[in-house]
Design an enzyme around this catalytic site. Sequence first.
Site, short mmCIF file in Angstrom:
data_model
loop_
_atom_site.label_atom_id
_atom_site.label_comp_id
_atom_site.label_asym_id
_atom_site.label_seq_id
_atom_site.Cartn_x
_atom_site.Cartn_y
_atom_site.Cartn_z
N GLU A 157 37.28 10.98 7.55
CA GLU A 157 38.04 9.74 7.37
C GLU A 157 37.13 8.58 7.01
O GLU A 157 37.19 7.48 7.57
CB GLU A 157 38.87 9.47 8.64
CG GLU A 157 39.86 10.60 8.88
CD GLU A 157 40.63 10.50 10.18
OE1 GLU A 157 40.43 9.52 10.92
OE2 GLU A 157 41.44 11.41 10.46
N GLU B 215 44.40 20.05 6.89
CA GLU B 215 45.08 19.83 8.18
C GLU B 215 46.59 19.71 7.96
O GLU B 215 47.22 18.75 8.39
CB GLU B 215 44.55 18.58 8.87
CG GLU B 215 43.06 18.58 9.13
CD GLU B 215 42.57 17.30 9.81
OE1 GLU B 215 43.39 16.62 10.45
OE2 GLU B 215 41.37 17.00 9.72
#
Length: 529
Positions: A301, A404
């Site tokens: 991220e 994910e």
Amino acid sequence: MMYFCTMKLGERTIILLLMVFCSLEFSDPKEPLYHGGVVKNSELIGELKEWYAFGNAKIEKRVSKSGNHFIVASQRRQPNDSVSQEFYLEKENFYTFSAWLQVSDGEADVVARFKTPAGSKNVDWGFARSGCWSMLKGGLIVDNSGPAELYFEVRKRKVIFHATDAEGKPLANATVSITQKRMSFPFGNAISRGIRSNKAYQEWFTARFKVASFENEMKWDSVERSPGQENYTAPDAMLQFAQKHDIAVRGHNLLWDDPKYEPKWVRSLSPSELSRAVEKRINSIMRRYRGQLIAWDVINENLHHSFFETHLDKNASTIFFRMARQMDQNATLFLNEYNTIEDPNDSISTPTRYLEKIRAIRSGGYHGPLAIGVQGHFYGLNLPYTRAVIDKLASAKLPIWITELDVDQNQTTDLEQVIREVFAHPAVNGIVLWAAWQPWGCYRMCLTDNNFKNLPAGDVVDKFIEEWSHKGLTGVMNATGFFETSLFHGDYEVRISRQNMTVSNLTQHFIKLETPHTPNETYHVKLLF
């Protein structure tokens, strides 16, 4: 507004009930699947006006006993020999496509594609079987207005087996049995530490997946809650379990740029202390698992957060990738980000910003292997946007994984649609679901209950695994010892036997079918008895 058409590949006929190919404009959405579209002569009135053969197929119009008009495409020699029609696609439109598929015998993996000046684009992927209809439903957007040709492609690899004895004599009429041991497309799921001692969890997972990510157990905050006090008990045991069952593991994650998920003690370190702590973290975990993982999410991220860039160096990501590459020469190294393919309203992680980050890492001096990880936590679907984003990311010519994947709403329908969409995209190299089981529930999407009985989302996953798996086939060598078939890419066990053959004389072989260099490439297997 429907028509039947059939395509023949050898002895296999692919039957398609095509509903109309349609345009959805932003300002005034229509109902194109039921009230019109841009397909010309969709009901095959008169002759084959507007329809023509793609490739070397021969096409003709026929009518079934029930009165349905259809097209037969015969004499097919290449995967994309099929029926076709040309369209003019406009940049500002969304296009939707729907079809029903069936094969006369066996199974087939079929892709609807459009050939455009910029290259071929998948509309959707479908799996067809004999005796039942399978739906093909997808969509398309184009970067520039222009002509496009619709055609269909069978995604199997032609394999020719040749069996001879030690003297080179053909094994005429020998029986060949082929069993898929592993599908080649990486499709996995996250696992939690609960799998270490839960036999039901282990059996459920190993029956389905050959790729895993550890949900939390490799994260910095999980293995070093206090400075200098490392505890690898959980990830060590989980990795041992994975290796025992031939499950490949992605390392998640090396560093997380969101300070909220870093060890609390890390947040208060001075720049020099932080630099030493990061170096120790990378060296410790990567040395421990070097050569045992297929990938690492090096920086997690990194578009939404910038803790390390702020406290260390603006080129911190470049430095981390260099260090990771030095520690493990074999693992694929990923950026990993959320909302890039899920949310067009998130301006922070757009594909443009993702590509800018890649350029920044390269310009900072890291020129080693790099891969794109897009998480795929979907709150509702916008599949045309998802497809366009992956198209844009693919321009970087780097591996792309959905790392994910889960859905929040309409879990059965949305999960099926998004898996079909991302699996069909030729730039996507792997998919990992984010549905690790915990006794108190999953992150957002559970595939099973606490007794490991499938929930509806789990049934969707099983459906795909069944579609992508080859259940095995048996055939007979011809008089010259040859047997020809088509197989999905993957690893196979091949057994050759003849009448009155003893078990000790049975011949066993293992083959690996990978993506061919050309669409019509044939795989030749020599079997020696």
